[in-house]
Design a protein around this motif. Structure first.
Motif, PDB file in Angstrom:
ATOM      1  N   PRO A 273       0.913  -1.075  -0.015  1.00 18.90           N
ATOM      2  CA  PRO A 273      -0.021  -0.083   0.158  1.00 18.90           C
ATOM      3  C   PRO A 273       0.679   1.277   0.093  1.00 18.90           C
ATOM      4  O   PRO A 273       0.531   2.395  -0.691  1.00 18.90           O
ATOM      5  N   ILE A 274       1.877   1.331   0.687  1.00 23.89           N
ATOM      6  CA  ILE A 274       2.737   2.485   0.574  1.00 23.89           C
ATOM      7  C   ILE A 274       3.321   2.472  -0.684  1.00 23.89           C
ATOM      8  O   ILE A 274       3.460   3.766  -1.440  1.00 23.89           O
ATOM      9  N   ALA A 275       3.882   1.619  -1.480  1.00 17.15           N
ATOM     10  CA  ALA A 275       4.668   1.785  -2.635  1.00 17.15           C
ATOM     11  C   ALA A 275       3.298   2.060  -3.546  1.00 17.15           C
ATOM     12  O   ALA A 275       3.558   3.028  -4.455  1.00 17.15           O
ATOM     13  N   GLY A 276       2.211   1.491  -3.340  1.00 17.12           N
ATOM     14  CA  GLY A 276       0.948   1.839  -4.231  1.00 17.12           C
ATOM     15  C   GLY A 276       0.756   3.351  -4.291  1.00 17.12           C
ATOM     16  O   GLY A 276       0.532   4.263  -5.209  1.00 17.12           O
ATOM     17  N   ALA A 277       0.697   3.679  -2.946  1.00 18.39           N
ATOM     18  CA  ALA A 277       0.150   5.296  -3.022  1.00 18.39           C
ATOM     19  C   ALA A 277       1.436   6.160  -3.445  1.00 18.39           C
ATOM     20  O   ALA A 277       1.034   7.294  -4.081  1.00 18.39           O
ATOM     21  N   LEU A 278       2.718   5.846  -3.189  1.00 22.57           N
ATOM     22  CA  LEU A 278       3.743   6.673  -3.919  1.00 22.57           C
ATOM     23  C   LEU A 278       3.691   6.597  -5.307  1.00 22.57           C
ATOM     24  O   LEU A 278       3.699   7.846  -5.975  1.00 22.57           O
ATOM     25  N   ILE A 279       3.415   5.443  -6.064  1.00 29.31           N
ATOM     26  CA  ILE A 279       3.310   5.271  -7.393  1.00 29.31           C
ATOM     27  C   ILE A 279       2.052   5.901  -7.748  1.00 29.31           C
ATOM     28  O   ILE A 279       2.324   6.690  -8.909  1.00 29.31           O
ATOM     29  N   GLY A 280       1.109   5.813  -7.298  1.00 29.00           N
ATOM     30  CA  GLY A 280      -0.213   6.561  -7.682  1.00 29.00           C
ATOM     31  C   GLY A 280      -0.101   8.146  -7.639  1.00 29.00           C
ATOM     32  O   GLY A 280      -0.665   8.643  -8.626  1.00 29.00           O
ATOM     33  N   GLU A 281       0.409   8.677  -6.635  1.00 26.57           N
ATOM     34  CA  GLU A 281       0.593  10.006  -6.437  1.00 26.57           C
ATOM     35  C   GLU A 281       1.752  10.499  -7.669  1.00 26.57           C
ATOM     36  O   GLU A 281       1.632  11.604  -8.181  1.00 26.57           O
ATOM     37  N   ALA A 282       2.724   9.852  -7.670  1.00 26.95           N
ATOM     38  CA  ALA A 282       3.763  10.239  -8.781  1.00 26.95           C
ATOM     39  C   ALA A 282       2.870  10.382 -10.100  1.00 26.95           C
ATOM     40  O   ALA A 282       3.254  11.021 -11.002  1.00 26.95           O
ATOM     41  N   LEU A 283       2.094   9.336 -10.544  1.00 24.87           N
ATOM     42  CA  LEU A 283       1.363   9.185 -11.737  1.00 24.87           C
ATOM     43  C   LEU A 283       0.451  10.393 -11.975  1.00 24.87           C
ATOM     44  O   LEU A 283       0.234  10.877 -13.005  1.00 24.87           O
ATOM     45  N   SER A 284      -0.014  10.822 -10.865  1.00 23.41           N
ATOM     46  CA  SER A 284      -1.082  11.977 -10.998  1.00 23.41           C
ATOM     47  C   SER A 284      -0.208  13.159 -11.072  1.00 23.41           C
ATOM     48  O   SER A 284      -1.038  14.249 -11.237  1.00 23.41           O
ATOM     49  N   GLY A 285       0.769  13.376 -10.906  1.00 19.80           N
ATOM     50  CA  GLY A 285       1.628  14.536 -11.088  1.00 19.80           C
ATOM     51  C   GLY A 285       1.932  15.213  -9.773  1.00 19.80           C
ATOM     52  O   GLY A 285       2.538  16.244  -9.862  1.00 19.80           O
ATOM     53  N   LYS A 286       1.863  14.701  -8.793  1.00 20.17           N
ATOM     54  CA  LYS A 286       2.191  15.285  -7.503  1.00 20.17           C
ATOM     55  C   LYS A 286       3.717  15.254  -7.263  1.00 20.17           C
ATOM     56  O   LYS A 286       4.327  14.669  -7.750  1.00 20.17           O
ATOM     57  N   THR A 287       3.947  16.160  -6.334  1.00 18.38           N
ATOM     58  CA  THR A 287       5.335  16.213  -5.889  1.00 18.38           C
ATOM     59  C   THR A 287       5.744  15.097  -5.133  1.00 18.38           C
ATOM     60  O   THR A 287       4.882  14.513  -4.364  1.00 18.38           O
ATOM     61  N   SER A 288       7.159  15.000  -4.808  1.00 17.87           N
ATOM     62  CA  SER A 288       7.441  14.037  -4.107  1.00 17.87           C
ATOM     63  C   SER A 288       7.105  14.003  -2.650  1.00 17.87           C
ATOM     64  O   SER A 288       6.893  12.959  -2.025  1.00 17.87           O
ATOM     65  N   GLU A 289       7.120  15.290  -2.145  1.00 22.92           N
ATOM     66  CA  GLU A 289       6.443  15.487  -0.715  1.00 22.92           C
ATOM     67  C   GLU A 289       5.324  15.028  -0.684  1.00 22.92           C
ATOM     68  O   GLU A 289       4.543  14.384   0.376  1.00 22.92           O
ATOM     69  N   GLN A 290       4.467  15.506  -1.659  1.00 15.39           N
ATOM     70  CA  GLN A 290       3.141  14.910  -1.486  1.00 15.39           C
ATOM     71  C   GLN A 290       2.728  13.801  -1.586  1.00 15.39           C
ATOM     72  O   GLN A 290       1.775  13.117  -0.866  1.00 15.39           O
ATOM     73  N   ALA A 291       3.531  13.023  -2.494  1.00 12.11           N
ATOM     74  CA  ALA A 291       3.349  11.405  -2.616  1.00 12.11           C
ATOM     75  C   ALA A 291       3.641  10.743  -1.324  1.00 12.11           C
ATOM     76  O   ALA A 291       3.281   9.830  -0.926  1.00 12.11           O
ATOM     77  N   ILE A 292       4.973  11.346  -0.660  1.00 13.72           N
ATOM     78  CA  ILE A 292       5.387  10.747   0.563  1.00 13.72           C
ATOM     79  C   ILE A 292       4.405  10.779   1.676  1.00 13.72           C
ATOM     80  O   ILE A 292       4.116   9.918   2.629  1.00 13.72           O
ATOM     81  N   ARG A 293       3.678  12.077   1.580  1.00 17.30           N
ATOM     82  CA  ARG A 293       2.829  12.237   2.745  1.00 17.30           C
ATOM     83  C   ARG A 293       1.498  11.351   2.678  1.00 17.30           C
ATOM     84  O   ARG A 293       0.945  10.662   3.493  1.00 17.30           O
ATOM     85  N   ALA A 294       1.069  11.195   1.176  1.00 14.98           N
ATOM     86  CA  ALA A 294      -0.103  10.156   1.106  1.00 14.98           C
ATOM     87  C   ALA A 294       0.382   8.934   1.519  1.00 14.98           C
ATOM     88  O   ALA A 294      -0.388   7.922   2.065  1.00 14.98           O
TER      89      ALA A 294
END
Length: 121
Positions: free
Chosen positions: A70-91
């Motif tokens: 789930p952690i990796a999935g959230a990171l990958i999903g947020e990266a694909l949506s165009g979020k910054t790495s900080e936002q992806a890590i927070r999610a």
């Protein structure tokens, strides 16, 4: 096994109630990490990544995949949506917090079940 003895310690109503509690806990275990992702600013992509990561993690790398997926999935999903790495890590952190909360719910339910089992012995 205890219920299969001659002197059944638990009523049918008791068993049905615990069946319901168990089903709710299992469903929440899958939903809470996605909710945690959303609560910590995750997008639809992050939530979908969390759910997909959870399912894939169960089969790819058990038992650690349940945590990492789930952690990796959230990171990958947020990266694909165009979020910054900080936002992806927070999610992804929200997904982890959701995992911890789901684990706590399972622990509480299991502890209560163990209590009733030992009391019936």
């Amino acid at each position: 096994m205890l219920q299969l003895t001659e002197d059944t310690p638990f009523s049918t109503q008791f068993m049905i109630i615990w069946l319901g509690i168990t089903v709710v806990v299992v469903v929440l275990d899958y939903l809470i990490p996605a909710f945690g992702t959303k609560k910590y600013g995750g997008s639809r992509w992050g939530v979908a990544g969390t759910v997909i990561g959870l399912i894939v993690g169960i089969f790819i790398f058990p038992p650690f995949g349940i945590i990492i997926g789930p952690i990796a999935g959230a990171l990958i999903g947020e990266a694909l949506s165009g979020k910054t790495s900080e936002q992806a890590i927070r999610a992804a952190f929200g997904s982890f917090i959701g995992f911890l909360f789901g684990t706590m719910i399972k622990l509480v339910a299991s502890s209560v079940m163990i209590y009733y089992f030992i009391a019936a012995l």
